[in-house]
Scaffold this motif. Structure first.
Motif, PDB file in Angstrom:
ATOM      1  N   THR A  55      -1.639  -1.972  -6.333  1.00 34.21           N
ATOM      2  CA  THR A  55      -3.072  -2.279  -6.266  1.00 34.21           C
ATOM      3  C   THR A  55      -3.329  -3.745  -5.909  1.00 34.21           C
ATOM      4  O   THR A  55      -4.472  -4.184  -5.898  1.00 34.21           O
ATOM      5  CB  THR A  55      -3.746  -1.969  -7.608  1.00 34.21           C
ATOM      6  OG1 THR A  55      -3.125  -2.755  -8.642  1.00 34.21           O
ATOM      7  CG2 THR A  55      -3.628  -0.491  -7.939  1.00 34.21           C
TER       8      THR A  55
ATOM      9  N   GLU B  58      -4.129  -6.846  -3.829  1.00 25.47           N
ATOM     10  CA  GLU B  58      -4.826  -7.061  -2.564  1.00 25.47           C
ATOM     11  C   GLU B  58      -4.195  -8.230  -1.813  1.00 25.47           C
ATOM     12  O   GLU B  58      -3.479  -9.059  -2.402  1.00 25.47           O
ATOM     13  CB  GLU B  58      -6.307  -7.356  -2.811  1.00 25.47           C
ATOM     14  CG  GLU B  58      -7.065  -6.171  -3.390  1.00 25.47           C
ATOM     15  CD  GLU B  58      -8.565  -6.422  -3.422  1.00 25.47           C
ATOM     16  OE1 GLU B  58      -8.987  -7.609  -3.367  1.00 25.47           O
ATOM     17  OE2 GLU B  58      -9.325  -5.437  -3.505  1.00 25.47           O
TER      18      GLU B  58
ATOM     19  N   LYS C   8       0.825  -1.201   0.000  1.00 22.05           N
ATOM     20  CA  LYS C   8       0.000   0.000   0.000  1.00 22.05           C
ATOM     21  C   LYS C   8       0.861   1.254   0.000  1.00 22.05           C
ATOM     22  O   LYS C   8       0.573   2.224  -0.710  1.00 22.05           O
ATOM     23  CB  LYS C   8      -0.925  -0.017   1.215  1.00 22.05           C
ATOM     24  CG  LYS C   8      -1.965   1.090   1.205  1.00 22.05           C
ATOM     25  CD  LYS C   8      -2.985   0.908   2.322  1.00 22.05           C
ATOM     26  CE  LYS C   8      -4.073   1.970   2.245  1.00 22.05           C
ATOM     27  NZ  LYS C   8      -5.099   1.770   3.317  1.00 22.05           N
ATOM     28  N   ARG C   9       1.938   1.243   0.789  1.00 24.56           N
ATOM     29  CA  ARG C   9       2.832   2.414   0.824  1.00 24.56           C
ATOM     30  C   ARG C   9       3.520   2.623  -0.511  1.00 24.56           C
ATOM     31  O   ARG C   9       3.863   3.757  -0.872  1.00 24.56           O
ATOM     32  CB  ARG C   9       3.876   2.243   1.935  1.00 24.56           C
ATOM     33  CG  ARG C   9       3.292   2.318   3.337  1.00 24.56           C
ATOM     34  CD  ARG C   9       4.378   2.421   4.399  1.00 24.56           C
ATOM     35  NE  ARG C   9       5.241   1.259   4.449  1.00 24.56           N
ATOM     36  CZ  ARG C   9       4.985   0.149   5.133  1.00 24.56           C
ATOM     37  NH1 ARG C   9       3.828   0.028   5.801  1.00 24.56           N
ATOM     38  NH2 ARG C   9       5.850  -0.843   5.152  1.00 24.56           N
TER      39      ARG C   9
ATOM     40  N   GLY D 159      -7.371  -2.642   3.367  1.00 22.47           N
ATOM     41  CA  GLY D 159      -8.150  -1.963   2.336  1.00 22.47           C
ATOM     42  C   GLY D 159      -9.165  -0.977   2.851  1.00 22.47           C
ATOM     43  O   GLY D 159      -9.787  -0.272   2.063  1.00 22.47           O
TER      44      GLY D 159
END
Length: 272
Positions: A248, A250, A243-244, A269
């Motif tokens: 994308t 998951e 995420k950092r 998320g």
């Protein structure tokens, strides 16, 4: 030091369905599942009930004691271990959706009570009944397929404790191959540490960050939409780094996909 022997276990506060006469399983929820990802616990219950087990969740369970154990605090670890043994005595099996926690319960509890023969015997009887979730499904119950669907491409990370202490590698892949719509793409060095390591990431954050950075590069190289693993600590570490980095991809616990419980946001998320 000797530890006082735990008394008879209290009755579990939650009992779910299952096949009459099937194995009676105590679910060791784990701290991270309880605090951050309860859906993994619900998925675990569903998978074991579908396989004919009666699943209970003892209210008295606590942490497995691994953070204290890894930090050298043997006194508190012994007290925690005695409490866990007490909570789960009487079950046919003790199952955890985590190779790390299951490894602690199965491989290290006995050594804590070398100076206490009575407790050592109880720890030995306890440890042989402990299994990681996916290993339990495949190796003990003989589950060879699941009824679930997930449309997408996934890659799988082999968590260190599950792989090296419990021999978990082929089992999740065997069941994932039966999930409709899921394509599994292997990453390079899938068996290399993600850098979490429990207290390791706190003691050595710079080293941990470098390790997880290497791991997220190998994840991204697969082109997969989804990262799967059997340990929530590893998943939270890798999902946070992804995420950092603005990726994308998951991340989900393997139990959620195998149980078809994927209607909640992916790890890290946020809420929908």
């Amino acid at each position: 030091m000797t530890s006082s022997a735990p008394q008879d276990p209290p009755h579990a506060d939650v009992q779910n369905g299952g096949a009459p006469g099937g194995p009676r399983v105590g679910l060791f929820v784990t701290c991270l599942v309880d605090l951050f990802r309860p859906s993994v616990g619900f998925a675990s219950v569903k998978l074991m009930e579908d396989a004919g087990c009666t699943v209970e969740v003892p209210a008295a369970q606590t942490c497995c004691g691994q953070p204290a154990f890894n930090s050298g605090d043997r006194d508190d670890t012994r007290a925690i271990a005695a409490s866990v043994i007490r909570a789960f005595e009487g079950f046919d099996y003790v199952v955890a959706p985590s190779g790390s926690c299951a490894g602690m319960l199965k491989k290290h509890y006995v050594e804590l009570f070398e100076d206490d023969p009575a407790m050592k015997a109880r720890a030995e009887a306890f440890s042989v009944r402990v299994f990681e979730l996916v290993s339990f499904l495949t190796d003990v119950l003989g589950v060879s397929a699941v009824e679930a669907r997930f449309d997408g491409t996934a890659t799988y990370h082999d968590s260190c404790s599950g792989l090296r202490e419990l021999g978990i590698q082929s089992q999740p892949r065997k069941l994932l191959a039966t999930v409709d719509g899921l394509e599994l793409t292997e990453m390079r060095d899938s068996d290399v540490c993600c850098g979490f390591g429990g207290t390791f990431c706190v003691k050595y954050p710079d080293i941990s960050n470098k390790i997880v950075g290497e791991k997220t590069r190998t994840i991204a190289d697969t082109g997969a939409d989804l990262l799967l693993a059997g340990d929530l600590g590893c998943l939270m570490n890798m999902a946070g780094k992804l995420k950092r980095e603005g990726a994308t991809i998951e991340a989900r616990h393997v139990a959620e996909v195998l149980a078809g419980i994927t209607n909640q946001p992916a790890i890290g998320g946020g809420r929908r």
